[in-house]
Design a protein around this motif. Structure first.
Motif, mmCIF file in Angstrom:
data_model
loop_
_atom_site.group_PDB
_atom_site.id
_atom_site.type_symbol
_atom_site.label_atom_id
_atom_site.label_comp_id
_atom_site.label_asym_id
_atom_site.label_seq_id
_atom_site.Cartn_x
_atom_site.Cartn_y
_atom_site.Cartn_z
ATOM 1 N N UNK A 109 0.772 -1.111 0.202
ATOM 2 C CA UNK A 109 0.079 -0.007 -0.015
ATOM 3 C C UNK A 109 0.976 1.169 0.045
ATOM 4 N N UNK A 110 0.638 2.018 -0.976
ATOM 5 C CA UNK A 110 1.554 3.469 -1.054
ATOM 6 C C UNK A 110 0.839 4.466 -0.851
ATOM 7 N N UNK A 111 1.119 5.122 0.244
ATOM 8 C CA UNK A 111 0.254 6.425 0.652
ATOM 9 C C UNK A 111 0.478 7.431 -0.282
ATOM 10 N N UNK A 112 -0.398 8.351 -0.421
ATOM 11 C CA UNK A 112 -0.482 9.608 -1.181
ATOM 12 C C UNK A 112 -0.949 10.421 -0.507
ATOM 13 N N UNK A 113 -0.496 11.938 -0.267
ATOM 14 C CA UNK A 113 -0.747 12.910 0.469
ATOM 15 C C UNK A 113 -1.258 14.024 -0.705
ATOM 16 N N UNK A 114 -2.487 14.227 -0.586
ATOM 17 C CA UNK A 114 -2.917 14.841 -1.984
ATOM 18 C C UNK A 114 -3.635 16.213 -1.454
ATOM 19 N N UNK A 115 -2.931 17.455 -2.016
ATOM 20 C CA UNK A 115 -3.451 18.915 -1.748
ATOM 21 C C UNK A 115 -4.194 19.367 -2.635
ATOM 22 N N UNK A 116 -5.477 19.861 -2.641
ATOM 23 C CA UNK A 116 -6.301 20.490 -3.748
ATOM 24 C C UNK A 116 -5.823 21.822 -3.974
ATOM 25 N N UNK A 117 -5.927 22.089 -5.230
ATOM 26 C CA UNK A 117 -5.850 23.577 -5.552
ATOM 27 C C UNK A 117 -6.881 24.509 -5.087
ATOM 28 N N UNK A 118 -8.105 23.914 -4.940
ATOM 29 C CA UNK A 118 -9.259 24.761 -4.283
ATOM 30 C C UNK A 118 -9.883 23.957 -3.093
ATOM 31 N N UNK A 119 -9.517 24.522 -1.909
ATOM 32 C CA UNK A 119 -9.906 23.732 -0.830
ATOM 33 C C UNK A 119 -11.114 23.551 -0.553
ATOM 34 N N UNK A 120 -11.508 22.198 -0.017
ATOM 35 C CA UNK A 120 -12.940 21.757 0.201
ATOM 36 C C UNK A 120 -13.553 21.376 -1.277
ATOM 37 N N UNK A 121 -12.941 21.405 -2.453
ATOM 38 C CA UNK A 121 -13.482 20.894 -3.584
ATOM 39 C C UNK A 121 -12.798 19.343 -4.107
ATOM 40 N N UNK A 122 -13.586 18.532 -4.739
ATOM 41 C CA UNK A 122 -13.167 17.356 -5.242
ATOM 42 C C UNK A 122 -12.057 17.311 -5.834
ATOM 43 N N UNK A 123 -10.950 16.218 -6.004
ATOM 44 C CA UNK A 123 -9.796 16.162 -6.672
ATOM 45 C C UNK A 123 -10.047 15.048 -7.573
ATOM 46 N N UNK A 124 -9.820 15.462 -8.869
ATOM 47 C CA UNK A 124 -9.950 14.166 -9.873
ATOM 48 C C UNK A 124 -8.520 13.747 -9.924
ATOM 49 N N UNK A 125 -8.118 12.524 -9.430
ATOM 50 C CA UNK A 125 -6.710 11.941 -9.262
ATOM 51 C C UNK A 125 -6.722 11.066 -10.529
ATOM 52 N N UNK A 126 -6.491 11.823 -11.691
ATOM 53 C CA UNK A 126 -6.272 10.999 -12.926
ATOM 54 C C UNK A 126 -4.745 11.043 -13.350
ATOM 55 N N UNK A 127 -4.245 9.939 -13.348
ATOM 56 C CA UNK A 127 -2.680 9.798 -13.618
ATOM 57 C C UNK A 127 -2.476 8.331 -14.098
ATOM 58 N N UNK A 128 -1.213 8.384 -14.374
ATOM 59 C CA UNK A 128 -0.392 7.234 -15.102
ATOM 60 C C UNK A 128 0.548 6.774 -14.153
ATOM 61 N N UNK A 129 0.683 5.544 -13.698
ATOM 62 C CA UNK A 129 2.003 5.193 -12.864
ATOM 63 C C UNK A 129 2.692 4.096 -13.755
ATOM 64 N N UNK A 130 4.025 4.335 -14.145
ATOM 65 C CA UNK A 130 4.749 3.440 -14.974
ATOM 66 C C UNK A 130 5.692 2.766 -13.763
ATOM 67 N N UNK A 131 5.574 1.389 -13.899
ATOM 68 C CA UNK A 131 6.384 0.451 -12.824
ATOM 69 C C UNK A 131 6.789 -0.708 -13.741
ATOM 70 N N UNK A 132 7.723 -1.317 -13.083
ATOM 71 C CA UNK A 132 8.283 -2.622 -13.658
ATOM 72 C C UNK A 132 7.936 -3.683 -12.696
ATOM 73 N N UNK A 133 7.464 -4.966 -13.082
ATOM 74 C CA UNK A 133 7.084 -6.211 -12.201
ATOM 75 C C UNK A 133 8.160 -7.279 -12.917
ATOM 76 N N UNK A 134 8.794 -7.998 -12.034
ATOM 77 C CA UNK A 134 9.749 -9.352 -12.421
ATOM 78 C C UNK A 134 9.319 -10.444 -11.695
ATOM 79 N N UNK A 135 9.485 -11.681 -12.340
ATOM 80 C CA UNK A 135 9.921 -12.896 -11.593
ATOM 81 C C UNK A 135 10.875 -13.553 -12.550
ATOM 82 N N UNK A 136 10.518 -14.441 -13.336
ATOM 83 C CA UNK A 136 11.527 -15.138 -14.429
ATOM 84 C C UNK A 136 11.783 -14.092 -15.890
ATOM 85 N N UNK A 137 10.775 -13.238 -15.741
ATOM 86 C CA UNK A 137 10.764 -12.319 -16.781
ATOM 87 C C UNK A 137 10.505 -10.906 -16.248
ATOM 88 N N UNK A 138 10.978 -9.755 -16.843
ATOM 89 C CA UNK A 138 10.421 -8.609 -16.368
ATOM 90 C C UNK A 138 9.605 -7.874 -17.449
#
Length: 270
Positions: A109-138
């Motif tokens: 579990x990777x926590x993220x602290x999110x600060x909105x540009x406009x306080x009290x308004x919803x944040x649309x957390x739209x993003x891409x995470x690039x990562x690697x996963x490995x076993x016998x192959x990566x």
């Protein structure tokens, strides 16, 4: 509340990948979800990404080692987002085929602290995470997520609380009394020698040095302890070649011990 999102495999990158493996066999090596988290009194929100890996697979910490693939977040498509800070739980150290990597197996579990540009308004957390996963192959993966953080809640999420409790100690919490860095030029770049005075963290200690300079490759640190001081030596080379500068205040040294880890931010001249 959790919001599930898709995992997009980008293909194999390790030479060890066997041709007998079909790409479809890797579709479910990692599952992911966003944990909505809770609101803080200062207006920030604590959310998290939970990654669940198939048995035998691992993914990588922010500084993955010579054998790892560094993770990367692209927050450019988010809305009402002023700032986001990623907090990494203490990783594990793996040694395979003589190469060291640093990361996680099972579930993280990777926590993220999110600060909105406009306080009290919803944040649309739209993003891409690039990562690697490995076993016998990566495999390089991309996680696409598009989540609206709009459920006001002051009740901490147990899974996120547990992850925050598993982060490395700060220098002051661990009793670090000194952290110095010596820089020496080399034919290809620079050598850094870090010396950290702190109590024994248990078992075999592994130090990781992050110079805080974009585009600079850092070798696996040779780590030794003598009495109350851990010494770590790494080579640094810029990916484009040529000279570069290092600001000691931006150097980050993490010591991964058998009992606990310590995160030291900044060092002084020796």
């Amino acid at each position: 509340m959790t919001v599930r999102f898709s995992i997009l495999a980008a293909g194999a990158i390790c030479a060890a990948a066997a041709s007998a493996h079909a790409q479809s066999g890797f579709d479910d090596v990692v599952q992911a979800e966003v944990l909505q988290g809770w609101d803080l009194p200062d207006g920030r929100r604590v959310a998290a990404l939970r990654l669940t890996l198939a048995p035998g697979w691992k993914t990588y910490w922010r500084a993955p080692g010579d054998a790892g693939i560094p993770p990367h977040f692209d927050w450019g498509r988010a809305r009402n987002l002023r700032d986001v800070s990623v907090t990494w739980p203490t990783p594990n150290v793996y040694v395979e085929y003589g190469l060291r990597s640093i990361g996680y197996t099972g579930q993280v579990v990777i926590p993220v602290y999110v600060t909105p540009a406009r306080a009290g308004k919803p944040v649309r957390l739209r993003s891409t995470m690039s990562l690697g996963v490995c076993a016998e192959v990566c495999l390089p993966h991309q996680i696409e997520f598009d989540t609206l953080l709009d459920a006001p809640d002051a009740s901490p999420t147990p899974a996120i609380v547990a992850a925050l409790a598993d982060v490395p100690y700060s220098a002051s919490e661990a009793g670090v009394s000194a952290a110095t860095c010596t820089l020496r030029p080399t034919d290809r770049g620079m050598q850094i020698e870090a010396r950290v005075t702190l109590p024994d963290t248990g078992g075999r200690e592994v130090a990781v040095i992050e110079p805080g300079v974009p585009g600079v490759w850092v070798s696996e640190a040779k780590t030794t302890r003598r009495g109350g001081t851990v010494t770590a030596v790494s080579e640094m080379v810029h990916q484009k070649g040529g000279a570069f500068g290092v600001d000691r205040s931006n150097v980050r040294i993490t010591i991964l011990g058998g009992h606990y880890a310590v995160d030291i931010k900044g060092c002084t001249g020796s």
